[in-house]
Design an enzyme around this catalytic site. Sequence first.
Site: not given
Length: 838
Positions: A291, A295, A343
Amino acid sequence: MTKISGTVTKDISKMALGVALLGFAGAYAQVTVNKAEGWLESAYAEWAPVSGATSYNVYCDGNKIDNQLIRSYGSYMRADVLGIKGGSHTLKIAPVVNGVEGTAVTKSVTVLPHDRTGFAFSNGRVPGAYNADGTLKSGAAVLYISENTKNTVTMDVTTNAKGTKTTCKSFQGILNCYKKGYETTPLDLRFIGNVTDSDSLQQGDMMIDLGSSEKSYVTVEGVGNDAVANGWGIRIKNAQNVEVRNLGIMNVNSNEGDNIGLQQNDQYVWVHNNDFFYGDAGSDADQAKGDGALDCKKSTYITFSYNHFWDNGKSNLLGLSEGTTEGYYITYHHNWYDHSDSRHPRVRYYSAHVYNNYYDGNAKYGIGSTLGSSVFAEGNYFRNCKYPMLTSMQGSDLYAGTTTASTDNATFSKEAGGSIKAYNNYMEGAVTFIPYGSSTYTLKGAETSVGSINSKTDFDAYVVTSRTAQMPSSVTSKSGANTYNNFDLNSSVMYSYTADEPAVAKATVMIYAGRVQGGDFKWTFDNSVDDAAYAVNTALKAALVAYKGTVQSIQGEGTLPIYVPVSSSSAASSSSQKAESSSSSVNATSSSSWSGATGSSSSNSAAEMGSTLAIDKDVVHNFTEDATSSDYFEFIGSLSTSKGTVEYNGESLTRCLKMETSTSIEFTLSKKATVKLVFNADFEKSVKVNGEKVTAKAGIVTVELAAGAHKITKGDSGNLFLIVVDVDETSVPSSSSVASSSSAADESSSSSEEGGTTAVVTKMQAVAPMRYVASDARLEIFAENIRRLDIVSVNGHVLLSTETLSQSSVDLSNLKPGVYLVRLVTGGRAYQQKIVKR
């Protein structure tokens, strides 16, 4: 087996050598330092262990460092000194033999300060257990966590308003006690080596939840270049003043799946100088590489800097459901997005300063702005980043490199757009970028007319010529009509900083991003493939899954290996091990130096290997004069068997390899060298060195290569002869020029073309088997997975025999003058070298 007293039995072949090889000094109890260098607010030294030493005392500026900072790696010792200011420092290393400190060696090192720039340091905060000058905060508690202590380490923590102390166990248990919010002692959790899952992790993660206390300060850091969180991630929530640094994070299989995730209600968090690798595959199609790598959601005053992202799928998700663009501030600077896919970051709502990052072969996109976010992209270096900047539902997000816009192309799940202000960014390679209001745009690296594209509504970013220029409110996102908030010009919010030029930032990032010395895990991407690929790199994945670490013991956790010298009198236990003659005449049937025979020839006795060796100089035949190229290199691939000398244009060329068909060869150099590529036909496009095209007519092209791994690829038929010639160190570009170039030799300033000659510089790890440096009386060992090393005297005495050796060097300075045979077995090959010690 070796006894503590130093008495050696006759079973020498099973002696535990570890570090003793390097010392070889035995009774002299003298440390030989192989390396001593400063890093970022830290320093380290590696040295040859001393026979009989039960421990080592290491001092920095006269202050003794903690035992746990001293570790054994089998063939060398290492100490890392943490928490020191930038500037000059003196390291002193002394062995302890029979409880007595022996002769010490001192080394001077220069230490650099960390770059404490970004929103995490707003409002006078300094996250973590360290002060702004790099020293520990007053009264800080330092705990060491290794694979052995992860479940047993304890600390007394204040757990209520009355000041009651509770003994809390395991690093997670200690953090759980900190969550109560009563403990104000700054906490530094130092991880050593490869640490797998702890018993007390929360759903597979370390959880740093400090109960929203403003007075708790926590640092989680790795010691040295090989600290790894293997199989578990780090979650941070309800926490302030947190720092995470110098860790490698891989194979995460927690419920959340992120390597590091800031979940909610965090402030003043600094995550820097970490290596982010693949996690375990998740259930979604876009989670094949794990994942999120790093983040952040619902948190503010954050800095992510100097991190190295290794082919991550989703690097930095920013924002989730904050619902407002006010009050959320974050900085990303000097991160290395090394073939990661997307990202970098993907931004919702936040005000994000994204500057001086290196985007290195990114298959999907770089910076993405959605949901009213304001992103200031400054001084970044983009190399083959498919879409350097995307604003949701407009520009390249809809056109996707075509002449027709379609919502089917949308990258961001059709979220409303945000705003990107761009200044002084550099883009090269196959990039696509539409600037606001421009009549042309970059399409896959080529300048192209915008044609039917309205670049005032369909643009990727608003490009300014001055960093102080405002982005006007008249410029809005196509979806959502959102505007840029110009946070970067708000003196009440913005911090002081100086951005580097993009090329300088790239060079800095390639040196300092990630762990100390770039970490112990080395990998070289193939730009020709990996720039555009976003599937899992199966070889990289396998290497990460197989990673185990190499720390053998930690001082303070138990007894270090004790090594004693092997006396020649005890080594020869039978007449079969004694030489029949001390004659120095050449035995034509004896094994040649650096024999390339596969398999083991361990049945040879010491006499057979060492009784009739002709020695007439310090190093005799480091590599055989008449053997194949495989005796000089380790080659992989389908090759012809041409050997010895090739005649070319009246010149005799030795150590040649003939490439007759389309193929690739991979090889390792034990030192810097000049490689001659000899063409007997014109090759305009078909030959590449480390991914860089070599253009040449028939003739000789000279390529200078650093020590380490290299690859030459030829795309069509015709002979190419490869010749290797050792050169003096000064004839190869300096380390500074190497550091400033791409690891794949992609920097144009590192190459020069004149008369068909291309000079290519690469920066890679040296992995050739071994070589003897006569001037230093040192045997350098470069191979890994050593099966055996023997050093045999000319009279047949086995002076050294081991089945355990890690990459390093063997100090032979205390070896008596004479003739010796060195034999190394590694990778299914036996290598032999004859040396003379003057």
